[in-house]
Scaffold this motif. Structure first.
Motif, short mmCIF file in Angstrom:
data_model
loop_
_atom_site.label_atom_id
_atom_site.label_comp_id
_atom_site.label_asym_id
_atom_site.label_seq_id
_atom_site.Cartn_x
_atom_site.Cartn_y
_atom_site.Cartn_z
N LEU A 160 12.41 42.70 116.70
CA LEU A 160 11.31 41.79 117.08
C LEU A 160 10.90 40.89 115.93
O LEU A 160 10.63 39.69 116.12
CB LEU A 160 10.11 42.62 117.55
N ARG A 186 12.25 40.21 124.70
CA ARG A 186 11.15 40.67 123.84
C ARG A 186 10.24 41.65 124.58
O ARG A 186 9.82 42.66 124.02
CB ARG A 186 10.36 39.45 123.36
N ASP A 208 13.42 38.32 115.51
CA ASP A 208 13.26 37.35 116.60
C ASP A 208 12.13 36.38 116.29
O ASP A 208 12.25 35.17 116.51
CB ASP A 208 13.00 38.11 117.90
N GLU A 209 10.99 36.92 115.76
CA GLU A 209 9.88 36.04 115.38
C GLU A 209 10.28 35.09 114.26
O GLU A 209 9.91 33.92 114.25
CB GLU A 209 8.69 36.89 114.95
#
Length: 1668
Positions: A1235, A1004, A1238-1239
């Motif tokens: 991202l 990240r 990913d969150e």
């Protein structure tokens, strides 16, 4: 009537001698049956029980406050209700004894909203709203809470037990329906709720999917896993389980009421008009369909059922239309039939416990009973009044009837003994107060409109309005009779107290009125037997000083008896004379809310407003003027809080006080000590509104303020000194009023029209018709259709008298006004004929100066308002513009602008950019520093590795060289090619060495750093392009300036050649200079600026002065004028003037050719030669000018075309920059998406972990519950086994007990021991089975008790001696009976234990099932977590990279873009690079040979170009030599070169010019003198005009003097008009003079322009020599 109260909550037990006899009120909540014939409802702080058969009322009072919610238990005949106070309590009373059985205290803070008894057993359910939302189950007999549960933010509207199963409880709200199941484990109880899934508004069902663990989510192989909506929203708590986005929410049905069926199903009515059936076990919802063959119900449509009640084969439902419908339900459809029609909207329906009666409650509070049978009947038990009780009073003498009044004007007469309504009459108007007359059987009602209605109550069953008096348009607030019924005092809202004759025989004559303070609080009177006057006290507040005002006046008895005419006490307008009524003013230093006048008329008793005190004040005996301050001489605490009111009894010895606390206190008037006290109302209903005491003091009637109750109080012990005084006074008063009442009641019997009372004087004046003129009729004419109040009639009568008195004077004034109006009309006609300049406005003829001034003020106010609105509008627009400017312009470091080509439609825009914030700068520096550190660390690591592997110095040296080569290689590697970099940012010179490879972005932090670096690259690319754009912009500014410079010369050439060509002048557009849009130019303003007159005059005066100075300066410049007149303003003719030069013809050419002389012919030939030479010179000069203009135009076109080419290249650069920016933004978007995904994965993982933790906690709870249930079951089973073993022991030891008797007898006894009595079940009546749908519903405890009682009764029969076998001893028989009874009791215990054991086993099985379901959920979560982790790892490894490909490298067979390449592989770049290196070397060789041949060709071209250049230079030199030879050399230049004294020659010429200027100056002075003479003549003419104007003004004054009437009325107006006319004429003259001055100013400007043009021409032809 019976009455019950709480014993231990009685506060004032000592000295309390008042008791509640009955309470009258109407239900505001639902009514409830207590038994088959009695129902009850709460009213204020009372519960009223009504027997349907006898209509007898019973009252139960709640001392602690207003009654909240009520519930009844019919089998046990108990009623439960809650009080409304902090930490409320549930009280349970039995009926009909009304003794409290228990008090339930819970943890609720504010209020209980619902109570419900179970139909069997001793269970009570309670629900509280804010703040707990707690549902509790009570055992009301043992006073314990069995279980409770919180339901946050769930507002329940209805709660009911299942009649067939007490373990089911239904709670419905406007949005949900919940069914709660009560589970029992021995003595422990638990709530288990289930929510019913309601259909949508259209009746369809929503197919819901599992949002927590979705099974059918689509798979996306490119962009990663698809997650649930809750994970996308970032929810990780409990709210994620039921989360739905706004777009995915649907409106569901809204339940209104529900009812249970004998099959444990639920019928639910909805707002949308649908009827639902819910299965009690599975909670499956079925939407019942309306049968199509149902006929229309007279165009009525049941939209929202307000209430439902179950009947056999369906339900009864009611709506807002007053109809009760019968829903006949068969399977999944129903039919609607009209059952009953009721006046008003039906609010509640309920069957009696035996289902023989249907109770119907309306929204107003009326109650009807519909009795089923062969002949059904509908009886009205309660007839509610139209609104709450506004006022009430006792009908004199107060022993039989009383009268009530509602806000909407409904007057009811009641029996005082049992509160039965005798009759009603509706006034159909809003009313305020009510008072009953002591001297007649009549009542007065005050209205909001200011009228007083007098109602005859002589016949209580048929009251009627006897008289009506319209006093004023102000609302009536107080109606007070004096004690003997002589006067009626009416207090209005505006502060007037009207005095009326209270006797019907006088037709309620209005005597007059007196003005007191506004907002009258109370009127008190004292009218004693034997007294000749009536004292009146009026209390009003003084809010300015915080005091209270007391006004006392008296009226003589002779006014009523007719001995004194009422006109002597009042003036023509009806106002009473203050001196005749002896009116005195007093003030108290503190505020009073109530005040009464003592019967001795020497003191006043007042109830303080701010403090709980009752004060007494002495009234001074001597008279006074003005306001006198009273001070209290006695103060007593009232022990009451809130606003209070005082009342005096009929004999004046009792002082009653009421207050907001709801307590009535009766005090001794001398000592102010309380001797009777009673809490009749609650403080939560704002206490008592009013109280009435009968003449004999026996009856006391109390009216609640907001709770809608009437309470009748009676003395418990009315005897001794307490009763003697008032009874004696009552006897004397009734003896005095006896004859009067008979006479006045006789007048009430005579019919009378309900009309406006205008009094005898008004009737006399109305009958007379005074002779008045038309003007008087206009003033006194009224609208006959509109009812006029008495005070207005009095005012009109006074006006009529004034009109009659001053009629002659009015005629004179009106004739003068008519003459003046005729004069004004003539003047207006003359004004219409006048010119526009001399015409006056219509407003100037208005004679009403006040009206003109008012109109002027209104217009000014309107203008000021419009100005303010416009200013605020402009301010808002300016603020918005400033915000936009700040956001879109000032905050931009690089303003957005465009650049256009000169000849082609190309537009190039720059990149608007903002400054980087400090946070962005710090973040960028951090990332750059981190990248540099990483690079240094990598370098150091490589050095360490290389040092360790080094063997000798030579190798070290070679390694250093290799290291340098590797560094170069790494540097080359860091500078990735464009196709791997994913963009063309390197073409703009941006450093991309710090960027990480797209194949290495896994974490990240790396992605975030890459985004920051990409944003920096975008910023740098935009900055580079903006620099190039600024250079191009400056280039265009330079080109435009150069074009303007050349255009000046082109314009001069066009003027010289007299061509009609337009000069092309390029300018910047608004898009190129956007800052121009923020500046408002003068030519953009279309509205002329408003200039004040004084400022305009100042500007004109300044312009006049400047003009005079300019003229004066020009008059003194004689030299310039002489040069202009003689030589055209120049001393030498320039070459540019050749085109305008002309050779003058000789004068002889006017003669014929034959008359010319030889000399003249020679001169003609010279003239022709000069003309020819001049024409040749002109042609040469014209051609040179045309060549020069063409050359300038070509240079302009060439330079602008070069700029366009530059801008085309810049446009291509802009396209490239935008491409780079889009490429970098695409990479940023891909990284942001990764991202975000990913969150989402982290959110999903966190949610699953939290969900797993909750399920694990739930698993622990279920495990504990199972363990506890098992322990309880084992313990219970042990008790059961012990009982069973004891039972077997008793069976086995039977023969041992009787071993001493014969075996045959033992066998007989053993058979009798095994024999069990038969228990006959009570058969229910067939009628009950048919009528009652639910049948008998005994609870488990009650059924066990009944069975035990029947068993014991049967055992008593078996134990009788008659059943003893023969030959058996009696003692043995008795012992046998004891053993058998013990055996039977033991068997009953075993049966009860067996039932409990089965229930506990079932409870354990449910807990085990719950534990298994929780375990399955946990396993499901584990599987989901494993899958999610696999998806997360796959997502982190499968990266999305951006590859830059040139056009043509990839060719597709079709035009469909394929995103999935299963047969494609990603190979190492070294293979491709090796191939490319071979290709590159071969290509370089070919390029080198091509470059050699190119250089040869380039040398040839260069030599040819140099040859052409030399030829062109030779041509230029030849042209310059020719120009030198052909240079024009004038005579003046020759003279300047040849003349040695050239300066003296010039001085001579200057002297000649000065002489010429002097001559011209002299001529100018002569012209000035002539002008002065003309001005003098004009001045004389203006003086003559002034004399003529003065003569005309004198004549006008003489004519104005002749108008005498005008001079009498408008003396000042005439002079003002003349002055205004003179001023207007002067103003017109000034305007004309200013106009002339303006014309002269324009002419002066034209002259100055012409002079400047002459000067320019002179300077143009002035002789000059150019330097060679």
């Amino acid at each position: 009537m019976a009455q019950g109260r709480e014993r231990e909550d009685t506060i004032y037990a000592t000295g309390q001698s008042l008791a509640v006899r009955w309470v009258q009120g109407f239900p505001k909540q639902n009514v409830h049956f207590v038994n088959d014939n009695t129902f009850c409802y709460p009213c204020g702080n009372y519960i009223i029980f009504i027997n349907i058969e006898t209509k007898k009322k019973t009252v139960l009072q709640c001392i602690s406050g207003i009654v909240g919610v009520v519930a009844t238990n019919v089998p046990c005949e108990v009623v439960a209700f809650s009080d409304r106070k902090l930490k409320p309590v549930i009280h349970i009373y039995n009926f009909p004894a009304l003794t409290r059985k228990t008090k339930l205290k819970g943890d609720v803070l504010l209020d209980y909203t619902l109570l419900a008894f179970s139909y069997c057993g001793t269970y009570l359910a309670s629900y509280s709203s804010l703040p707990e939302f707690e549902l509790a189950l009570w055992n009301w007999e043992s006073n314990v809470i069995l279980c409770k549960k919180l339901q946050p933010d769930m507002d329940v509207s209805q709660m009911s037990f299942n009649p067939m199963n007490w373990c089911q409880l239904c709670l419905s709200s406007p949005t949900t329906v919940n069914v709660w199941t009560i589970e029992r484990n021995n003595q422990e109880h638990y709530f288990k709720p289930k929510t019913v899934k309601l259909p949508l508004e259209d009746g369809s069902f929503l197919s819901e999917t599992d949002e927590t663990f979705p099974q059918s989510l689509p798979k996306d192989p490119i962009y990663g896993p698809v997650l649930p909506v809750s994970a996308i929203a970032g929810l990780v708590g409990e709210e994620a389980e039921n989360f739905r986005p706004k777009d995915d929410t649907y409106p569901f049905l809204h339940p209104t009421m529900h009812c249970w069926t004998p099959t444990s199903d639920l019928y639910v009515g909805c707002e949308e008009g649908l009827l639902l059936m819910i299965d009690g076990e599975t909670l499956k919802v079925t939407v019942l369909n309306k049968a199509e063959e149902t006929p229309p119900l007279d165009e009525r449509n049941l939209i929202t059922p307000i209430t439902l009640v179950y009947q056999k084969e369906g339900v009864f439902a009611s709506g807002i239309d007053g109809f009760i419908y019968s829903f006949i339900i068969k399977e999944s459809s129903y039919k609607i039939q009209d059952f009953l029609e009721i006046e008003g909207s039906v609010q509640y329906l309920v069957f009696s416990p035996n289902y023989k009666m249907l109770l119907i409650q309306t929204d107003k509070g009326s109650v009807y009973i519909y009795t089923f049978g062969e002949e059904p009947t509908l009886d009205q038990i309660l007839d509610a009044c139209d609104g709450k009780f506004q006022a009430m009073d006792l009908v004199s003498p107060g022993t039989e009837h009383f009268v009530t009044l509602t806000q909407l004007g409904e007057v009811c007469i009641w029996w005082i003994e049992d509160s039965t309504c005798v009759s009603k009459i509706n006034l159909n108007t809003p009313t305020t107060v009510l008072a009953c007359s002591p001297s007649s059987l009549s009542a007065a009602v005050g209205t909001v409109g200011g009228s007083v209605h007098f109602i005859s109550v002589q016949d209580a069953e048929f009251p009627h309005v006897f008289h009506k008096a319209f006093l004023s348009e102000s609302s009536v607030q107080h109606l007070v009779y004096d004690q003997r019924g002589m006067f009626l005092f009416v207090g209005t809202l505006e502060g007037k107290v009207f005095v009326m004759n209270a006797r019907p025989s006088s037709s309620f004559e209005i005597i007059g009125f007196t003005e007191v303070g506004k907002d009258i609080l109370q009127i008190s009177t004292v009218s004693l037997l034997g007294s000749e006057i009536v004292e009146v006290l009026v209390l009003s507040p003084v809010p300015e000083t915080g005091r209270s005002r007391l006004e006392i006046f008296s009226l003589p008895q002779a006014l009523v008896q007719g001995l004194i005419p009422s006109a002597t006490f009042a003036d023509e307008r009806g106002r009473l004379n203050d001196e005749l009524i002896h009116k005195y003013l007093y003030e108290v230093e503190h505020t009073l809310y109530s005040a009464v006048l003592d019967f001795q008329s020497n003191q006043i008793h007042g109830f303080c407003d701010q403090v709980p005190y009752i004060c007494s004040y002495f009234i001074p005996e001597e008279g006074h003027s003005g306001v006198q301050i009273l001070k209290p001489y006695k103060k007593v605490q009232s022990r009451q809080y809130g606003h209070g009111t005082l009342y005096l009894s009929s004999h004046g010895l009792w002082l009653a006080s009421i207050a907001k606390c709801g307590i009535l206190c009766i005090r001794d008037v001398f000592t102010l000590e309380t001797f009777a006290r009673c809490r009749s109302n609650s403080h939560q209903g704002h206490g008592i509104q009013s109280v009435r005491i009968s003449m004999d003091g026996r009856n006391i009637l109390v009216n609640g303020r907001d709770d809608g109750t009437l309470v009748y109080l009676k003395w418990k012990h009315f005897e001794g000194p307490l009763a003697c005084g008032i009874l004696e006074h009552c006897g004397r008063l009734l003896l005095y009023l006896g004859n009067i009442m008979e006479e006045e009641n006789d007048h009430l019997r005579t019919p009378s029209k309900v009309s406006l009372d205008v009094g005898p004087e008004c009737e006399d004046t109305a009958s007379k018709k005074p002779s008045i003129d038309s003007s008087q009729e206009e003033l006194v004419s009224t609208d006959d259709m509109k009812e006029i109040s008495w005070i207005q009639q009095k005012s009109q009568e006074a006006i009529k008298k004034e009109v009659n008195l001053f009629s002659k004077k009015r005629k004179e004034i009106k004739s003068g006004i008519k003459a003046l109006a005729a004069t004004v009309l003539n003047m207006m006609e003359e004004n219409e004929k006048a010119d526009n300049i001399a015409k006056l406005d219509q407003e100037e003829f208005g004679l009403d100066l006040e009206e003109l001034e008012r109109l002027h003020e209104e217009s000014e106010e309107e203008v000021a308002k419009m100005k303010k609105d416009i200013e605020m509008h402009n301010l808002a627009k300016g603020y918005l513009a400033e915000l936009i400017k700040e956001e879109c312009w000032k905050s931009m470091a690089v303003k957005g602008r465009a650049l256009k080509c000169f000849h082609i439609p190309y537009v190039v825009e720059n990149f608007p950019m903002k400054l980087r914030t400090d946070e962005e700068q710090k973040e960028l520096e951090r990332v750059l520093q981190q990248k540099k550190i990483e690079a240094e660390c990598l370098k150091v690591r490589k050095e360490i590795i290389e040092v360790q592997s080094a063997v000798n110095l030579i190798k070290k040296h070679h390694e250093e060289e290799d290291e340098e080569e590797e560094e170069n290689k790494t540097e080359k590697k860091t500078n990735l090619p464009n196709y791997l970099l994913g963009s063309l940012s390197a073409d703009f010179g941006v450093d991309t060495s710090l960027l990480s490879s797209q194949l290495q972005l896994h974490t990240r932090e790396e992605k975030i750093n890459q985004i920051i670096l990409l944003k920096d690259i975008i910023y740098k690319v935009k900055t580079v392009f903006n620099r190039e754009f600024d250079l191009a912009y400056k280039q265009k500014e330079f080109e435009i300036a150069r074009v303007k410079e050349r255009n000046v010369r082109i314009q001069e050439i066009i003027l010289d050649l007299e061509l009609e060509e337009n000069v092309w002048q390029p300018e910047f557009e608004d898009s190129e200079k956007p800052e121009r849009t923020l500046v408002v130019e003068d030519e953009e303003i279309r509205v002329h600026k408003h200039v004040n007159p004084w400022l305009r005059a100042k500007v004109q005066l300044r312009a006049t002065r400047e003009m005079e100075l300019r003229l004066q300066a020009q008059s003194t410049d004689t030299r310039h004028r002489a040069l202009k007149d003689m030589m055209g303003g120049v001393l030498e003719v320039k070459r540019e003037d050749i085109l305008r030069m002309t050779i003058p013809q000789p004068p002889f050419m006017a003669k014929p050719d034959a008359m010319w002389t030889e000399e003249e012919k020679k001169q003609f030939k010279d003239y022709e030669k000069k003309v020819k030479e001049l024409n040749e010179e002109r042609e040469k000069y014209r051609k040179s000018l045309e060549a020069e203009m063409k050359k300038l135009q070509n240079s302009i076109h060439e330079s602008t075309q070069n700029f366009d080419e530059l801008l085309k290249r810049l446009f291509e650069r802009r396209v490239m920059a935008e491409m780079v920016v889009n490429q970098e933004e695409l990479k940023i978007n891909n990284l942001v998406f990764s991202l975000l995904l990913d969150e989402e994965l982290c959110s999903r993982e966190l949610f699953l972990n939290n969900y797993l933790a909750r399920k694990q906690v739930e698993k622990c709870q279920t495990s504990e519950a199972i363990q506890k249930a098992k322990e309880n079951l084992d313990l219970y089973k042990e008790h059961y086994d012990n009982l069973l073993a004891e039972d077997k022991v008793l069976d086995r030891s039977f023969k041992k007990e009787f071993s001493d008797i014969h075996s045959h007898q033992v066998e007989i006894l053993y058979k009798l021991f095994k024999r069990r009595p038969r228990i006959h079940k009570q058969k229910t009546h067939s009628e009950t089975i048919i009528i009652v749908p639910f049948g008998e519903r005994p609870g488990p405890g009650k059924s066990n008790k009944d069975n035990s009682a029947q068993l014991m009764k049967a055992m008593d029969e078996l134990d009788s001696v008659s059943n003893m076998p023969e030959g058996l001893d009696l003692s043995v028989w008795e012992h046998f009976c004891i053993i058998r009874r013990t055996k039977m009791e033991n068997e009953q215990k075993v049966k009860q234990k067996a039932a409990g054991l089965m229930e506990m086993t079932s409870f354990l099985r449910k807990r085990v099932e719950e534990d298994e379901s929780v375990q399955q959920e946990i396993e499901k979560v584990y599987r989901e977590l494993i899958l999610l982790q696999e998806e997360k790892v796959r997502f982190q490894l499968n990266l999305t990279i951006q590859i830059l490909l040139k056009q043509g490298q990839i060719e597709l067979d079709n035009f469909q873009l394929i995103l999935d390449y299963p047969d494609a592989i990603l190979i190492n770049k070294t293979i491709i690079e090796d191939l490319n290196s071979v290709i590159r070397t071969q290509g370089q060789k070919k390029v080198a040979s091509m470059m050699e041949s190119k250089e040869v060709h380039k040398g040839i071209f260069q030599i040819e170009w140099e040859h052409k250049k030399m030829e062109m230079e030779m041509e230029d030199l030849n042209q310059k030599a020719w120009d030198i030879q052909m240079l024009f050399f004038s005579r003046d230049r020759q003279k300047y070169l040849n003349e040695p004294n050239y300066d003296s020659l010039i001085n001579l010429q200057i002297g000649i010019m000065e002489q010429t200027i002097a001559v011209l100056d002299k001529t100018h002075k002569k012209n000035v003198e002539n002008c002065k003479k003309i001005l003098k003549k004009l001045g004389k003419f203006s003086n003559q005009k002034d004399v003529a104007n003065y003569t005309l003004s004198c004549n006008l004054r003489e004519e104005l003097v002749s108008i005498s009437e005008r001079k009498d009325i408008c003396n000042a107006m005439g002079s003002r008009l003349t002055c205004e006319k003179i001023a207007k004429e002067r103003y017109e003259n000034m305007m004309q003079q200013q106009k002339l001055m303006h014309i002269s100013k324009q002419q002066a400007e034209q002259i100055s322009i012409l002079q400047a043009e002459v000067e320019r021409l002179r300077m143009k032809t002035f002789p000059a020599l150019a330097q060679m």
